[in-house]
Design a protein around this motif. Structure first.
Motif, PDB file in Angstrom:
ATOM      1  N   LYS A 186     134.834 101.996  22.167  1.00  0.00           N
ATOM      2  CA  LYS A 186     134.170 102.958  23.045  1.00  0.00           C
ATOM      3  C   LYS A 186     135.176 103.614  23.987  1.00  0.00           C
TER       4      LYS A 186
ATOM      5  N   ASN B 291     135.997 107.655  23.913  1.00  0.00           N
ATOM      6  CA  ASN B 291     135.724 108.479  25.089  1.00  0.00           C
ATOM      7  C   ASN B 291     136.986 109.051  25.708  1.00  0.00           C
TER       8      ASN B 291
ATOM      9  N   SER C 261     137.336 113.009  26.135  1.00  0.00           N
ATOM     10  CA  SER C 261     137.706 113.575  27.430  1.00  0.00           C
ATOM     11  C   SER C 261     138.901 114.512  27.282  1.00  0.00           C
TER      12      SER C 261
ATOM     13  N   GLU D 148     131.643 112.353  27.473  1.00  0.00           N
ATOM     14  CA  GLU D 148     131.717 110.989  26.958  1.00  0.00           C
ATOM     15  C   GLU D 148     130.360 110.572  26.393  1.00  0.00           C
ATOM     16  N   LEU D 149     130.399 109.689  25.399  1.00  0.00           N
ATOM     17  CA  LEU D 149     129.163 109.139  24.849  1.00  0.00           C
ATOM     18  C   LEU D 149     128.687 107.981  25.711  1.00  0.00           C
ATOM     19  N   ASP D 150     127.379 107.923  25.963  1.00  0.00           N
ATOM     20  CA  ASP D 150     126.865 106.764  26.684  1.00  0.00           C
ATOM     21  C   ASP D 150     126.730 105.594  25.710  1.00  0.00           C
ATOM     22  N   ALA D 151     126.334 104.452  26.219  1.00  0.00           N
ATOM     23  CA  ALA D 151     126.313 103.233  25.405  1.00  0.00           C
ATOM     24  C   ALA D 151     125.397 103.371  24.195  1.00  0.00           C
TER      25      ALA D 151
ATOM     26  N   GLU E  42     124.368 106.176  22.608  1.00  0.00           N
ATOM     27  CA  GLU E  42     124.935 107.134  21.648  1.00  0.00           C
ATOM     28  C   GLU E  42     126.096 106.508  20.883  1.00  0.00           C
TER      29      GLU E  42
END
Length: 272
Positions: free
Chosen positions: A116, A120, A124, A130-133, A135
């Motif tokens: 992760k 991210n 960036s 950024e992808l959340d948890a 996603e």
């Protein structure tokens, strides 16, 4: 009959992703690379073969930016940029991926955290959110299903207690997640049984794409039975001394490397 080394046809120059010219590198004052020339175009799968000590892993580490090696001469252009002037993290952000011959264990860091964070950081850099948890988990679990990996890998420490095959599959997962422009796989077949080799090869073949180049560094032709390269180069005593198509790897399988003794600049024309 010895003829000049193969170079990229003029029609493909605009598609060049990597150009290495006269690259020399040393470690602790000992020369390892003594003038490597190499062109790699987008969409190519290129195999680099050679005996132990020929400089294959050194070439991979130098391209990735490991500071253990000192570059004493030569240039490397990647996607129009001076690769040697870029620190390792910038090379990675620009799409260069290195799969290690011996992936390291990172105790206390879970796979899910590392993957992760890497994704991210890349997003960036590209100006993407950024992808959340949730996603991220949806994305990574879908990739794991494609690679035939158990989801329990996510909670395990990075490569901690992994078998050789599990470590290499884990790197295929990293590659599939990050979608690099240039993937360098340093002896990714090392220590794998046939089933694990087939699984890793399947992951690599799934990554073949017009905008991506893949470099396979290997001793043996067996990997190339499952991942058929467009071109094969032979590194010998720090220099590229032979190049051709898959039939060059087949010759090495039959005859070994002894026939290269005394060679300075050979080229084996591809029959393809």
């Amino acid at each position: 009959m010895a003829i000049p080394m193969q170079t990229m046809p003029e029609s493909q120059v605009a598609q060049l992703l990597l150009r290495v010219e006269g690259l020399q590198a040393e470690i602790d004052g000992k020369p390892v690379l003594s003038g490597v020339d190499l062109d790699i175009a987008e969409g190519e799968v290129v195999a680099i073969m050679g005996p132990n000590g020929s400089g294959k892993s050194t070439l991979a580490q130098v391209l990735a930016g490991r500071d253990l090696y000192h570059v004493s001469a030569g240039s490397v252009r990647y996607a129009g940029m001076d690769l040697l002037a870029m620190p390792p993290h910038e090379r990675a952000r620009a799409g260069l991926f290195l799969a290690f011959q011996y992936p390291v264990e990172i105790a206390g860091v879970s796979n899910v955290y590392l993957l992760k964070a890497a994704l991210n950081a890349q997003r960036s850099h590209l100006g993407l959110p950024e992808l959340d948890a949730i996603e991220f988990l949806q994305k990574i679990k879908a990739l794991m299903r494609e690679l035939g990996m158990d989801e329990t890998f996510l909670q395990r420490g990075v490569n901690e207690g992994f078998s050789g095959g599990e470590k290499k599959r884990n790197e295929m997962l990293q590659m599939a997640l990050l979608q690099p422009r240039l993937a360098i796989l340093d002896e990714t077949d090392s220590g794998l049984d046939v089933d694990a080799l087939k699984a890793v090869a399947q992951g690599v073949n799934a990554m073949r794409a017009p905008q991506r180049a893949i470099v396979l560094i290997t001793h043996y032709q067996r990997l190339l039975e499952y991942i058929v390269p467009d071109r094969v180069h032979v590194l010998w005593r720090g220099r590229m001394v032979a190049s051709g198509g898959p039939e060059l790897a087949q010759r090495i399988e039959r005859e070994g490397y002894a026939w290269l003794q005394g060679s300075e600049a050979l080229s084996i024309a591809s029959e393809a």
